[in-house]
Design a protein around this motif. Structure first.
Motif, PDB file in Angstrom:
ATOM      1  N   LYS A  72      -7.988  16.175   3.167  1.00  0.00           N
ATOM      2  CA  LYS A  72      -8.961  15.574   4.078  1.00  0.00           C
ATOM      3  C   LYS A  72     -10.040  14.840   3.289  1.00  0.00           C
ATOM      4  O   LYS A  72     -10.326  15.166   2.135  1.00  0.00           O
ATOM      5  CB  LYS A  72      -9.579  16.649   4.960  1.00  0.00           C
ATOM      6  CG  LYS A  72      -8.544  17.281   5.881  1.00  0.00           C
ATOM      7  CD  LYS A  72      -9.158  18.314   6.770  1.00  0.00           C
ATOM      8  CE  LYS A  72      -8.052  18.893   7.654  1.00  0.00           C
ATOM      9  NZ  LYS A  72      -8.533  19.891   8.558  1.00  0.00           N
ATOM     10  N   GLU A  73     -10.649  13.846   3.925  1.00  0.00           N
ATOM     11  CA  GLU A  73     -11.692  13.038   3.277  1.00  0.00           C
ATOM     12  C   GLU A  73     -12.875  13.873   2.778  1.00  0.00           C
ATOM     13  O   GLU A  73     -13.346  13.638   1.667  1.00  0.00           O
ATOM     14  CB  GLU A  73     -12.184  11.944   4.226  1.00  0.00           C
ATOM     15  CG  GLU A  73     -11.202  10.812   4.382  1.00  0.00           C
ATOM     16  CD  GLU A  73     -11.727   9.703   5.254  1.00  0.00           C
ATOM     17  OE1 GLU A  73     -12.876   9.247   5.022  1.00  0.00           O
ATOM     18  OE2 GLU A  73     -11.004   9.286   6.175  1.00  0.00           O
TER      19      GLU A  73
ATOM     20  N   LYS B 236      -2.922  13.686   0.246  1.00  0.00           N
ATOM     21  CA  LYS B 236      -2.656  14.512   1.431  1.00  0.00           C
ATOM     22  C   LYS B 236      -3.673  15.635   1.582  1.00  0.00           C
ATOM     23  O   LYS B 236      -3.337  16.803   1.761  1.00  0.00           O
ATOM     24  CB  LYS B 236      -1.232  15.050   1.397  1.00  0.00           C
ATOM     25  CG  LYS B 236      -0.199  13.956   1.456  1.00  0.00           C
ATOM     26  CD  LYS B 236       1.191  14.484   1.417  1.00  0.00           C
ATOM     27  CE  LYS B 236       2.141  13.295   1.470  1.00  0.00           C
ATOM     28  NZ  LYS B 236       3.477  13.610   1.074  1.00  0.00           N
TER      29      LYS B 236
ATOM     30  N   GLU C 227      -5.403  10.018   1.781  1.00  0.00           N
ATOM     31  CA  GLU C 227      -4.043   9.783   2.277  1.00  0.00           C
ATOM     32  C   GLU C 227      -3.005  10.021   1.187  1.00  0.00           C
ATOM     33  O   GLU C 227      -1.983  10.656   1.431  1.00  0.00           O
ATOM     34  CB  GLU C 227      -3.915   8.356   2.810  1.00  0.00           C
ATOM     35  CG  GLU C 227      -4.644   8.125   4.110  1.00  0.00           C
ATOM     36  CD  GLU C 227      -4.593   6.679   4.561  1.00  0.00           C
ATOM     37  OE1 GLU C 227      -3.772   5.900   4.015  1.00  0.00           O
ATOM     38  OE2 GLU C 227      -5.374   6.322   5.455  1.00  0.00           O
TER      39      GLU C 227
ATOM     40  N   LYS D 191     -10.958   7.261   1.599  1.00  0.00           N
ATOM     41  CA  LYS D 191      -9.945   7.371   2.650  1.00  0.00           C
ATOM     42  C   LYS D 191      -8.541   7.217   2.068  1.00  0.00           C
ATOM     43  O   LYS D 191      -7.635   7.981   2.404  1.00  0.00           O
ATOM     44  CB  LYS D 191     -10.196   6.300   3.712  1.00  0.00           C
ATOM     45  CG  LYS D 191      -9.200   6.308   4.828  1.00  0.00           C
ATOM     46  CD  LYS D 191      -9.450   5.191   5.810  1.00  0.00           C
ATOM     47  CE  LYS D 191      -8.372   5.188   6.882  1.00  0.00           C
ATOM     48  NZ  LYS D 191      -8.415   3.982   7.685  1.00  0.00           N
ATOM     49  N   ASP D 192      -8.352   6.251   1.181  1.00  0.00           N
ATOM     50  CA  ASP D 192      -7.041   6.020   0.573  1.00  0.00           C
ATOM     51  C   ASP D 192      -6.636   7.174  -0.337  1.00  0.00           C
ATOM     52  O   ASP D 192      -5.475   7.581  -0.368  1.00  0.00           O
ATOM     53  CB  ASP D 192      -7.037   4.707  -0.219  1.00  0.00           C
ATOM     54  CG  ASP D 192      -7.295   3.500   0.663  1.00  0.00           C
ATOM     55  OD1 ASP D 192      -6.976   3.567   1.867  1.00  0.00           O
ATOM     56  OD2 ASP D 192      -7.835   2.499   0.146  1.00  0.00           O
TER      57      ASP D 192
ATOM     58  N   ALA E  70       0.826   3.959  -2.995  1.00  0.00           N
ATOM     59  CA  ALA E  70       0.530   5.361  -2.674  1.00  0.00           C
ATOM     60  C   ALA E  70       1.703   6.256  -3.073  1.00  0.00           C
ATOM     61  O   ALA E  70       1.497   7.347  -3.624  1.00  0.00           O
ATOM     62  CB  ALA E  70       0.243   5.516  -1.180  1.00  0.00           C
TER      63      ALA E  70
ATOM     64  N   GLU F 176       0.827  -1.202   0.000  1.00  0.00           N
ATOM     65  CA  GLU F 176       0.000   0.000   0.000  1.00  0.00           C
ATOM     66  C   GLU F 176       0.865   1.257   0.000  1.00  0.00           C
ATOM     67  O   GLU F 176       0.550   2.232  -0.672  1.00  0.00           O
ATOM     68  CB  GLU F 176      -0.955   0.019   1.206  1.00  0.00           C
ATOM     69  CG  GLU F 176      -2.014  -1.055   1.188  1.00  0.00           C
ATOM     70  CD  GLU F 176      -1.502  -2.408   1.681  1.00  0.00           C
ATOM     71  OE1 GLU F 176      -0.555  -2.447   2.496  1.00  0.00           O
ATOM     72  OE2 GLU F 176      -2.040  -3.425   1.228  1.00  0.00           O
ATOM     73  N   HIS F 177       1.942   1.213   0.777  1.00  0.00           N
ATOM     74  CA  HIS F 177       2.856   2.347   0.834  1.00  0.00           C
ATOM     75  C   HIS F 177       3.510   2.566  -0.525  1.00  0.00           C
ATOM     76  O   HIS F 177       3.614   3.704  -0.998  1.00  0.00           O
ATOM     77  CB  HIS F 177       3.919   2.103   1.912  1.00  0.00           C
ATOM     78  CG  HIS F 177       4.937   3.194   2.008  1.00  0.00           C
ATOM     79  ND1 HIS F 177       6.280   2.969   1.884  1.00  0.00           N
ATOM     80  CD2 HIS F 177       4.800   4.532   2.205  1.00  0.00           C
ATOM     81  CE1 HIS F 177       6.931   4.107   1.991  1.00  0.00           C
ATOM     82  NE2 HIS F 177       6.063   5.069   2.193  1.00  0.00           N
TER      83      HIS F 177
ATOM     84  N   ARG G  22       1.494   9.300  -5.831  1.00  0.00           N
ATOM     85  CA  ARG G  22       1.868  10.658  -5.436  1.00  0.00           C
ATOM     86  C   ARG G  22       3.004  11.190  -6.305  1.00  0.00           C
ATOM     87  O   ARG G  22       2.974  12.338  -6.758  1.00  0.00           O
ATOM     88  CB  ARG G  22       2.277  10.643  -3.951  1.00  0.00           C
ATOM     89  CG  ARG G  22       2.568  11.994  -3.364  1.00  0.00           C
ATOM     90  CD  ARG G  22       1.296  12.771  -3.163  1.00  0.00           C
ATOM     91  NE  ARG G  22       1.352  13.924  -4.035  1.00  0.00           N
ATOM     92  CZ  ARG G  22       0.336  14.676  -4.404  1.00  0.00           C
ATOM     93  NH1 ARG G  22      -0.860  14.411  -3.983  1.00  0.00           N
ATOM     94  NH2 ARG G  22       0.479  15.691  -5.185  1.00  0.00           N
TER      95      ARG G  22
END
Length: 161
Positions: free
Chosen positions: A136-137, A134, A131, A127-128, A61, A57-58, A65
């Protein structure tokens, strides 16, 4: 597992995702190829400095990004601002779908385009996405709502023609 085989595995697993995001943001195959190459070069550099990523996942993501950041860097570069195209850049690449969704997507502002792409094409949860980007939801939910409305409006105009 050797360093090269790790990178080959990462590239084979995430190449399609990175390229789709790059193409969605860059609008031409040539520019998307440049971003694709830059993302995986950075991955090689980062992987050697930091060791392995914490989790899948890291890594995913991080790739998303970095792809978005490379696209933004490309569009904000001084060279890009002063180049005059003989043709509109978005017209240089024709999307395979005939229904106009991709053309309508590429005409949206990047913040809506990226959120819609991650939600629908990469099957990421709100949510993902929050994240990774960067933010907010609630901001992601609002961008999804506004992006859908803008997309609906653009597609409605095409449907009438």
């Amino acid at each position: 597992m050797t360093e090269r085989s790790k990178m080959d595995e990462i590239i084979s697993r995430y190449a399609d995702m990175v390229y789709r995001i790059a193409l969605n943001n860059m609008k031409t195959r040539h520019d998307a190829d440049d971003v694709f190459q830059e993302v995986f070069l950075r991955c090689v550099k980062c992987g050697r400095k930091k060791g392995d990523f914490e989790s899948e996942e890291h890594l995913k993501a991080w790739l998303i990004r970095v792809t978005i950041n490379c696209c933004n860097k490309f569009w904000s570069s001084g060279w890009r601002r002063h180049v005059v195209f003989g043709e509109e850049p978005s017209k240089l690449f024709e999307f395979p779908e005939e229904n106009g969704i991709h053309e309508a997507m590429t005409s949206l502002p990047p913040k809506y385009r990226n959120v819609l792409h991650l939600f629908y094409f990469e099957d990421m949860a709100v949510k993902d996405i929050a994240e990774v980007l960067k933010v907010k939801e609630p901001a992601v939910r609002m961008q999804l709502t506004r992006g859908r409305a803008m997309l609906r409006e653009k597609l409605k105009g095409e449907m009438l023609e």
